[in-house]
Design a protein around this motif. Sequence first.
Motif, mmCIF file in Angstrom:
data_model
loop_
_atom_site.group_PDB
_atom_site.id
_atom_site.type_symbol
_atom_site.label_atom_id
_atom_site.label_comp_id
_atom_site.label_asym_id
_atom_site.label_seq_id
_atom_site.Cartn_x
_atom_site.Cartn_y
_atom_site.Cartn_z
ATOM 1 N N LYS A 17 0.851 -1.185 0.000
ATOM 2 C CA LYS A 17 0.000 0.000 0.000
ATOM 3 C C LYS A 17 0.885 1.233 0.000
ATOM 4 O O LYS A 17 1.664 1.456 0.931
ATOM 5 N N LEU A 18 0.789 2.010 -1.048
ATOM 6 C CA LEU A 18 1.671 3.166 -1.187
ATOM 7 C C LEU A 18 1.323 4.237 -0.174
ATOM 8 O O LEU A 18 0.156 4.565 0.036
ATOM 9 N N GLY A 19 2.341 4.800 0.438
ATOM 10 C CA GLY A 19 2.146 5.944 1.313
ATOM 11 C C GLY A 19 2.472 7.228 0.585
ATOM 12 O O GLY A 19 2.909 7.221 -0.570
ATOM 13 N N LEU A 20 2.284 8.352 1.241
ATOM 14 C CA LEU A 20 2.487 9.648 0.585
ATOM 15 C C LEU A 20 3.961 9.938 0.332
ATOM 16 O O LEU A 20 4.292 10.810 -0.469
ATOM 17 N N ASP A 21 4.864 9.230 1.028
ATOM 18 C CA ASP A 21 6.287 9.446 0.809
ATOM 19 C C ASP A 21 6.798 8.684 -0.408
ATOM 20 O O ASP A 21 7.935 8.881 -0.835
ATOM 21 N N GLU A 22 5.981 7.809 -0.965
ATOM 22 C CA GLU A 22 6.401 6.979 -2.090
ATOM 23 C C GLU A 22 5.803 7.528 -3.388
ATOM 24 O O GLU A 22 4.587 7.694 -3.485
ATOM 25 N N PRO A 23 6.636 7.807 -4.378
ATOM 26 C CA PRO A 23 6.119 8.350 -5.651
ATOM 27 C C PRO A 23 5.283 7.322 -6.386
ATOM 28 O O PRO A 23 5.776 6.245 -6.736
ATOM 29 N N VAL A 24 4.036 7.638 -6.634
ATOM 30 C CA VAL A 24 3.133 6.666 -7.249
ATOM 31 C C VAL A 24 3.477 6.406 -8.704
ATOM 32 O O VAL A 24 3.376 5.275 -9.203
ATOM 33 N N PHE A 25 3.927 7.414 -9.435
ATOM 34 C CA PHE A 25 4.125 7.279 -10.880
ATOM 35 C C PHE A 25 5.252 6.313 -11.244
ATOM 36 O O PHE A 25 5.229 5.712 -12.313
ATOM 37 N N THR A 26 6.253 6.176 -10.383
ATOM 38 C CA THR A 26 7.354 5.253 -10.656
ATOM 39 C C THR A 26 7.198 3.939 -9.896
ATOM 40 O O THR A 26 8.103 3.103 -9.924
ATOM 41 N N SER A 27 6.074 3.754 -9.234
ATOM 42 C CA SER A 27 5.832 2.504 -8.508
ATOM 43 C C SER A 27 5.549 1.375 -9.509
ATOM 44 O O SER A 27 5.076 1.607 -10.626
ATOM 45 N N SER A 28 5.835 0.155 -9.088
ATOM 46 C CA SER A 28 5.573 -1.000 -9.953
ATOM 47 C C SER A 28 4.092 -1.101 -10.294
ATOM 48 O O SER A 28 3.723 -1.410 -11.439
ATOM 49 N N ALA A 29 3.232 -0.850 -9.308
ATOM 50 C CA ALA A 29 1.788 -0.989 -9.526
ATOM 51 C C ALA A 29 1.299 -0.045 -10.617
ATOM 52 O O ALA A 29 0.574 -0.457 -11.534
ATOM 53 N N PHE A 30 1.691 1.214 -10.546
ATOM 54 C CA PHE A 30 1.237 2.189 -11.538
ATOM 55 C C PHE A 30 1.807 1.866 -12.913
ATOM 56 O O PHE A 30 1.100 1.896 -13.930
ATOM 57 N N ARG A 31 3.078 1.536 -12.969
ATOM 58 C CA ARG A 31 3.725 1.289 -14.262
ATOM 59 C C ARG A 31 3.179 0.038 -14.939
ATOM 60 O O ARG A 31 3.026 0.001 -16.161
ATOM 61 N N LEU A 32 2.857 -0.989 -14.153
ATOM 62 C CA LEU A 32 2.274 -2.194 -14.739
ATOM 63 C C LEU A 32 0.860 -1.932 -15.257
ATOM 64 O O LEU A 32 0.469 -2.449 -16.306
ATOM 65 N N ALA A 33 0.101 -1.123 -14.522
ATOM 66 C CA ALA A 33 -1.244 -0.764 -14.992
ATOM 67 C C ALA A 33 -1.157 0.039 -16.280
ATOM 68 O O ALA A 33 -1.921 -0.185 -17.225
ATOM 69 N N LEU A 34 -0.211 0.959 -16.335
ATOM 70 C CA LEU A 34 -0.028 1.778 -17.539
ATOM 71 C C LEU A 34 0.453 0.921 -18.710
ATOM 72 O O LEU A 34 -0.008 1.088 -19.843
ATOM 73 N N ALA A 35 1.367 0.007 -18.428
ATOM 74 C CA ALA A 35 1.888 -0.864 -19.479
ATOM 75 C C ALA A 35 0.779 -1.734 -20.071
ATOM 76 O O ALA A 35 0.700 -1.918 -21.293
ATOM 77 N N ALA A 36 -0.093 -2.260 -19.211
ATOM 78 C CA ALA A 36 -1.203 -3.082 -19.696
ATOM 79 C C ALA A 36 -2.159 -2.255 -20.556
ATOM 80 O O ALA A 36 -2.664 -2.721 -21.576
#
Length: 339
Positions: A17-36
């Motif tokens: 679960k991403l917190g506010l200190d973690e950049p969402v755009f470079t997270s694996s979850a966001f990038r995999l969703a974008l890639a799909a």
Amino acid sequence: MAIRIKELNKSAEKYPKLGLDEPVFTSSAFRLALAAEYKLQALDLELSFANQTLIVPIFLKNSRFGLGTNTLIIGAGFDKTGELNLSNDAYSDFISQLLKELPDLDLKAKQLELRTTKQLPFTIDRSDKVELIVDLSKTCEQRLKDFSKSTRRNIRQTLQQGYTFKFGNDLEVLNDFYLLYLKQMHEVGSLPHSRTFFENLHKHCKNSISLCVGYFADTPVVAAFGFLSQEELYGAWMGLDPAYKKDNVFLSMLWSIIEHCEQIGKARYNLGRSSVGSSAYEFKRRLADYTHPIHYYQLALPQAKTARSAVYSSASWLIRNSPPFVMNTLSRHLIHKFY
């Protein structure tokens, strides 16, 4: 250290679960969703640069049906998906080194696309887009006073007519947003992202999502989808029912978001990207304090040297693609002359 590559794998990646200190755009979850969604491969490149090891988030766009050439992309969808903590000068040096080392990976790519806030000298910039930023060091009370009389009146009239705005990140609010997002995309003639894309973001990045939906009575009429970080709320997508445009609901929603950002202690509200001179740009410029250019570069990749001659490669192709009965007769005899 030689350049190395790792493909993000949906089944192998863990989704904390991403917190506010973690950049969402470079997270694996966001990038995999974008890639799909974009039919890309999400990759991590690891290389040494300036006495440090950099992990570079990158995407690979394969050519259709294996024909043509592949393209590497840094900053797919958003410049922030390829964000690196480097100065302009260091970024330019990094890209130069990356271009030299990429051929060693044999990705069969001939082009690198860059979408970034960093400027590369002596390189053609193919973008006209900017990010528009609201600086929240100025209080909402001060900001309201600086607005024109007509802007203040338009905001107040919307609220007096009974429009209300709700903030949250639950599925009910997401569903209301998506219906309005579809109407907005249809109105402007753009292809929308799939519902599955937004559901994946909600599933894996929920803590970083900020949704705002405006209602008239119980009817959703305007909406915004944003991402929270420690310092900023980034406005990624909007939705609007065209039937309510005349009531200035979009302006009033943005003002409500600015007030919300002040209440939760954000330093900036990023209104997102727009093309300079467009109606969206002119509208957002009324609220924004400054802009950041988003640069877009297309760079040719140097190709790895091969020991094969052109004749050898042509002969090999002919062997692989000729029917057996041809290979068993005269063609085999002639082809052997090239070896």
